[in-house]
Design an enzyme around this catalytic site. Structure first.
Site, mmCIF file in Angstrom:
data_model
loop_
_atom_site.group_PDB
_atom_site.id
_atom_site.type_symbol
_atom_site.label_atom_id
_atom_site.label_comp_id
_atom_site.label_asym_id
_atom_site.label_seq_id
_atom_site.Cartn_x
_atom_site.Cartn_y
_atom_site.Cartn_z
ATOM 1 N N TYR A 101 -8.788 2.480 -5.660
ATOM 2 C CA TYR A 101 -9.426 3.718 -5.222
ATOM 3 C C TYR A 101 -8.348 4.656 -4.654
ATOM 4 O O TYR A 101 -7.535 4.236 -3.827
ATOM 5 C CB TYR A 101 -10.477 3.404 -4.161
ATOM 6 C CG TYR A 101 -11.142 4.619 -3.602
ATOM 7 C CD1 TYR A 101 -12.043 5.354 -4.358
ATOM 8 C CD2 TYR A 101 -10.849 5.077 -2.327
ATOM 9 C CE1 TYR A 101 -12.647 6.493 -3.862
ATOM 10 C CE2 TYR A 101 -11.455 6.218 -1.807
ATOM 11 C CZ TYR A 101 -12.354 6.916 -2.586
ATOM 12 O OH TYR A 101 -12.937 8.041 -2.091
ATOM 13 N N LYS A 117 -21.604 4.186 -1.129
ATOM 14 C CA LYS A 117 -21.909 4.111 -2.555
ATOM 15 C C LYS A 117 -23.210 3.317 -2.782
ATOM 16 O O LYS A 117 -24.260 3.789 -2.431
ATOM 17 C CB LYS A 117 -20.714 3.513 -3.291
ATOM 18 C CG LYS A 117 -19.341 4.079 -2.826
ATOM 19 C CD LYS A 117 -19.153 5.537 -3.175
ATOM 20 C CE LYS A 117 -17.920 6.171 -2.526
ATOM 21 N NZ LYS A 117 -16.652 5.454 -2.680
#
Ligand SMILES: *Cc1c(COP(=O)(O)O)cnc(C)c1O
Length: 380
Positions: free
Chosen positions: A99, A196
């Site tokens: 990420y 998320k």
């Protein structure tokens, strides 16, 4: 308790002793009265602890089969707390397809404080051993990786970590505990961007850690309190509400992910589709062994690898929203090279496959037919 029951009831018994409310009250409060100095009912100041956050932290621990859960103001705040358990001179071996914000935190913040990071491919866990030395303290794994959907064998990494007495931390954001439970596979720390899938509705930014070891939990709690990157009671409430449907959402994410991946895999204009559920995926067998299903995150590359064409495709999408982030009920599309991975130098990102035409999809829980039709009109 089985997983689908834990998402709803895990750590949630007697959340409101006063009135028996079935959801924990939002304790919108910073401080708590004391009968005598130190004489409180378990909470004294909301950075140190808050009943709504505590209910969430118990739920987080429960769904990951862990003993201790800690909630933070963002996923990066949770990672920040993990790395703060280290000292200058310590080394971390990390997945290279990472990420973007994690990469930035490691290289632009913590390297400045003298912690060294090695970014390597971990599809073969034996590679890790080449980088282990007497300063190594931690292995950091993201699987599936973002955005290339590589699958890393958590059990194999845990064996390396145990052998060399270093900690294994797993960013479980993409998979969620519905698909894989890293503590059960031998990991020491699970980290989530709860923003998320755990929250699931694109309305909260939050991070989480789950561990089994008491001493490690105490160290992390010390940092959570001392550095103070906690989440508030309203967000804790929203997160708990999101968690209760995690299993039903994930089931649909997986079904829709399959439909979309198969459509793309058969499209003449598509060069490659990265989704661990496709038998052509290089780590499909590991994915099958360690995950219950394959999730709703898919990346693909168009033939010709044209930057402008990829931008046009994401602009034309109507049901998929062009946006950063992932894991919500609504489908999102992103162009990593110009969005999430823009902070990684082009040379670095291309080494891991993040080429100019790569498009990443977070497949939501809408009707799969509408999602496929939307891709059809956008790709042509
Ligand atoms: C989003 C994300 C993070 C960072 O979490 P924030 O909640 O945005 O701070 C870390 N890891 C992965 C895999 C992510 O998708």
């Amino acid at each position: 308790m089985k997983f689908n029951t834990k998402t709803i009831h895990g750590g949630q018994h007697d959340v409101d002793p006063a009135y028996g409310a079935v959801m924990p009250p939002i304790y919108q409060v910073s401080t708590y009265s004391q009968s005598t100095p130190g004489g409180h009912k378990g909470f004294e100041y909301s950075r140190s602890g808050n009943p709504t956050r505590a209910a969430l932290e118990r739920a987080l621990a429960s769904i990951e089969n862990g003993q201790y859960g800690l909630a933070f103001g963002s996923g990066l705040a949770a990672i920040d707390a993990v790395i703060k358990t280290l000292q200058p001179g310590d080394e971390v071996i990390s997945t290279n397809d990472l990420y973007g914000g994690t990469y930035r935190l490691f290289t632009q913040v913590f390297e400045g404080f003298g912690i060294k990071f090695h970014f390597i491919g971990m599809e073969n866990a034996e590679n890790i051993e080449d980088y282990i030395n007497e300063n190594t303290r931690m292995i950091w794994v993201e699987t599936p990786t973002n955005p290339m959907m590589n699958i890393i064998d958590i059990k194999a990494c845990a064996e390396v970590a145990k052998k060399h007495e270093v900690l294994l931390a797993v960013d479980n954001t993409f998979a969620t505990p519905y698909l894989q439970q890293p503590l059960d596979l031998g990991a020491d720390i699970i980290m989530h961007s709860a923003t998320k899938y755990l929250g699931g509705h694109s309305d909260v930014v939050m991070g989480a850690l789950v561990v089994n070891d008491k001493a490690l939990a105490e160290k992390l709690y010390f940092i959570q309190n001392a550095s103070g990157a906690i989440c508030g009671p309203q967000d804790s409430f929203l997160m708990l509400r999101g968690l209760k449907t995690l299993h039903v959402r994930m089931q649909r994410h997986c079904e829709n992910g399959k439909a979309v991946a198969e459509y793309l895999a058969n499209h003449p204009k598509i060069e490659a589709v990265y989704w661990p559920g496709l038998p052509s995926h290089p780590n499909h067998e590991v994915a099958k062994a360690q995950m219950k299903d394959f999730g709703g995150m898919i990346s693909f590359v168009t033939k010709g690898n044209d930057y402008e064409e990829a931008i046009k495709i994401v602009e034309k999408l109507k049901v998929f929203t062009l946006a950063e982030s992932l894991g919500g009920v609504e489908s999102l599309a992103g162009h990593p090279a110009s969005m999430t991975h823009a902070s990684i130098p082009k040379e670095e990102r291309e080494k891991t496959g993040v080429v100019d035409s790569l498009i990443r999809l977070s497949v939501g829980i809408e009707d799969a037919e509408d999602l496929v039709a939307d891709l059809k009109q956008a790709i042509g």
